[in-house]
Design a protein around this motif. Structure first.
Motif, PDB file in Angstrom:
ATOM      1  N   VAL A 116     -66.536 -64.694 -76.556  1.00 21.75           N
ATOM      2  CA  VAL A 116     -66.681 -64.976 -75.130  1.00 21.75           C
ATOM      3  C   VAL A 116     -67.548 -66.220 -74.942  1.00 21.75           C
ATOM      4  O   VAL A 116     -68.644 -66.310 -75.516  1.00 21.75           O
ATOM      5  N   ALA A 169     -55.160 -62.492 -77.734  1.00 18.62           N
ATOM      6  CA  ALA A 169     -55.237 -62.453 -76.277  1.00 18.62           C
ATOM      7  C   ALA A 169     -56.200 -63.538 -75.812  1.00 18.62           C
ATOM      8  O   ALA A 169     -57.314 -63.647 -76.330  1.00 18.62           O
ATOM      9  N   GLY A 174     -58.117 -65.416 -72.490  1.00 22.60           N
ATOM     10  CA  GLY A 174     -58.482 -65.568 -71.093  1.00 22.60           C
ATOM     11  C   GLY A 174     -58.879 -67.014 -70.878  1.00 22.60           C
ATOM     12  O   GLY A 174     -59.882 -67.472 -71.450  1.00 22.60           O
ATOM     13  N   ASP A 201     -51.301 -62.038 -75.589  1.00 21.90           N
ATOM     14  CA  ASP A 201     -51.260 -62.078 -74.139  1.00 21.90           C
ATOM     15  C   ASP A 201     -52.114 -63.254 -73.655  1.00 21.90           C
ATOM     16  O   ASP A 201     -53.044 -63.680 -74.350  1.00 21.90           O
ATOM     17  N   THR A 202     -51.799 -63.768 -72.494  1.00 22.05           N
ATOM     18  CA  THR A 202     -52.624 -64.795 -71.859  1.00 22.05           C
ATOM     19  C   THR A 202     -52.859 -64.405 -70.410  1.00 22.05           C
ATOM     20  O   THR A 202     -51.943 -63.913 -69.734  1.00 22.05           O
ATOM     21  N   VAL A 203     -54.098 -64.609 -69.946  1.00 21.79           N
ATOM     22  CA  VAL A 203     -54.435 -64.331 -68.553  1.00 21.79           C
ATOM     23  C   VAL A 203     -55.323 -65.450 -68.032  1.00 21.79           C
ATOM     24  O   VAL A 203     -55.951 -66.177 -68.813  1.00 21.79           O
ATOM     25  N   ALA A 204     -55.372 -65.590 -66.727  1.00 22.04           N
ATOM     26  CA  ALA A 204     -56.279 -66.547 -66.099  1.00 22.04           C
ATOM     27  C   ALA A 204     -57.685 -65.962 -66.084  1.00 22.04           C
ATOM     28  O   ALA A 204     -57.880 -64.787 -65.758  1.00 22.04           O
ATOM     29  N   SER A 205     -58.658 -66.769 -66.443  1.00 19.21           N
ATOM     30  CA  SER A 205     -60.063 -66.355 -66.429  1.00 19.21           C
ATOM     31  C   SER A 205     -60.787 -67.089 -65.312  1.00 19.21           C
ATOM     32  O   SER A 205     -60.680 -68.310 -65.197  1.00 19.21           O
ATOM     33  N   VAL A 212     -63.833 -69.278 -71.277  1.00 20.14           N
ATOM     34  CA  VAL A 212     -62.764 -68.915 -72.211  1.00 20.14           C
ATOM     35  C   VAL A 212     -63.151 -67.633 -72.954  1.00 20.14           C
ATOM     36  O   VAL A 212     -64.291 -67.456 -73.379  1.00 20.14           O
ATOM     37  N   THR A 213     -62.181 -66.753 -73.112  1.00 17.70           N
ATOM     38  CA  THR A 213     -62.335 -65.563 -73.954  1.00 17.70           C
ATOM     39  C   THR A 213     -61.170 -65.526 -74.932  1.00 17.70           C
ATOM     40  O   THR A 213     -60.014 -65.720 -74.531  1.00 17.70           O
TER      41      THR A 213
END
Length: 332
Positions: A51, A91, A93, A125-129, A133-134
């Motif tokens: 993180v 994954a 973020g 997986d990819t997600v908006a943070s 960045v994570t």
């Protein structure tokens, strides 16, 4: 009560008891990786998060190095179980304002490290943070049935050993954060240790097939914290000889220049990703010789004791109690 009062270890003690498990689970939560029954083999499963602002700072951690490290720290968990890493999912973020070149560099580092350890990257997986960045990696490995190395295998009288040298990663972080003047000969191995750690897969495989090996744990949160995990899981105490702890020469050199404490870096700095292990006295010479023959170094640093004797760091003229003084999430 707030998380900062309970701490990471207290949180785990609250959450882990009573987790559901089926007949395929050989070892559940509480070790470097879970162990599951496979088709003629045992499967290892682990995961780690990196993180921004906790594990890394983009001011001095390049995205390619971040990708390499995210993969390597998971491989280290598989190595500590005596296994061979096989596959991983990733994954991410990511803040929407992040430059695409940084994302490409991150994945280039992941691919490079995966190739080094022969790990297949098979999805994620990819997600908006909304903030930083994570990077999360979940890794699968395998080990021969009955060969998994656990934290709970230690016994009073076991010789306590650690592979490689300690303190270089913490000294590298000190160097990055404070930027003291020092020569490239000192800086290079420290920065390498912090930014691009190496997992001890070969050493773990040797320990897995060596009779007399007891408990094993990778040194991620700091030697004293990870030793405390072994002591708790194995129901033992310990004595560690301060003079025997293998402090990295470059860490000693940086400490001499800056007034730092190299032993503190080695004991509590963390992120060395060496293997801390115990071995029965009758097998110690044979195990250390097998490691040396494979190009791996290991040092005897102490002994396990009955639990009522406690945990001690010993000097020629005194001893001090060992507590979990390495890194712990949520603590102030």
């Amino acid at each position: 009560m707030k998380l900062r009062e309970l701490g990471e270890w207290g949180l785990l003690e609250m959450l882990l008891p009573g987790l559901p498990a089926g007949p395929e689970v050989i070892v559940g939560a509480g070790d470097d990786a879970a162990v599951l029954r496979g088709n003629g083999r045992w499967l290892l499963l682990t995961t780690d998060l990196l993180v921004e602002g906790v594990h890394f700072d983009p001011a001095y951690t390049g995205f390619a190095d971040l990708g390499r490290k995210a993969l390597a720290v998971n491989v280290s968990d598989i190595a500590a179980m005596g296994g061979r890493p096989t596959a991983a999912v990733v994954a991410l973020g990511l803040p929407p304002f992040l430059d695409l070149e940084d994302v490409r560099a991150l994945y280039a580092g992941l691919r490079e490290e995966a190739g080094l350890y022969e790990v297949a990257l098979v999805g994620g997986d990819t997600v908006a943070s909304p903030r930083g960045v994570t990077v999360g990696v979940a890794m699968l490995g395998e080990v021969e049935p009955g060969r998994a190395l656990l934290r709970s295998g230690g016994r009073p009288g076991d010789i306590l050993c650690v592979t490689g040298q300690l303190g270089a990663a913490a000294a590298g972080l000190y160097l990055l954060q404070r930027r003291p003047a020092c020569s490239p000969e000192i800086a290079a191995p420290l920065l390498q240790a912090h930014l691009r750690p190496a997992a001890r897969v070969r050493a773990g495989r040797i320990l897995a097939v060596s009779p007399g090996v007891g408990a094993v744990q990778d040194v991620s949160d700091g030697l004293v914290t990870d030793l405390s995990h072994i002591c708790r899981a194995s129901g033992v105490g310990c004595r560690v000889e301060a003079a025997a702890v293998p402090v990295a020469p470059a860490a000693r050199a940086l400490a001499a220049l800056t007034g730092g404490d190299p032993l503190a870096w080695a004991l509590a700095g963390g992120e060395d990703y060496e293997l801390l292990f115990t071995v029965r006295p009758w097998a110690a010479d044979r195990v250390l010789a097998a490691l040396e023959a494979a190009g791996e170094t290991a040092t005897r640093i102490g002994v396990l004791t009955p639990p009522e004797e406690g945990r001690w760091l010993t000097y020629p003229d005194r001893r001090v109690p060992i507590g979990p003084e390495g890194y712990e999430h949520f603590r102030a």
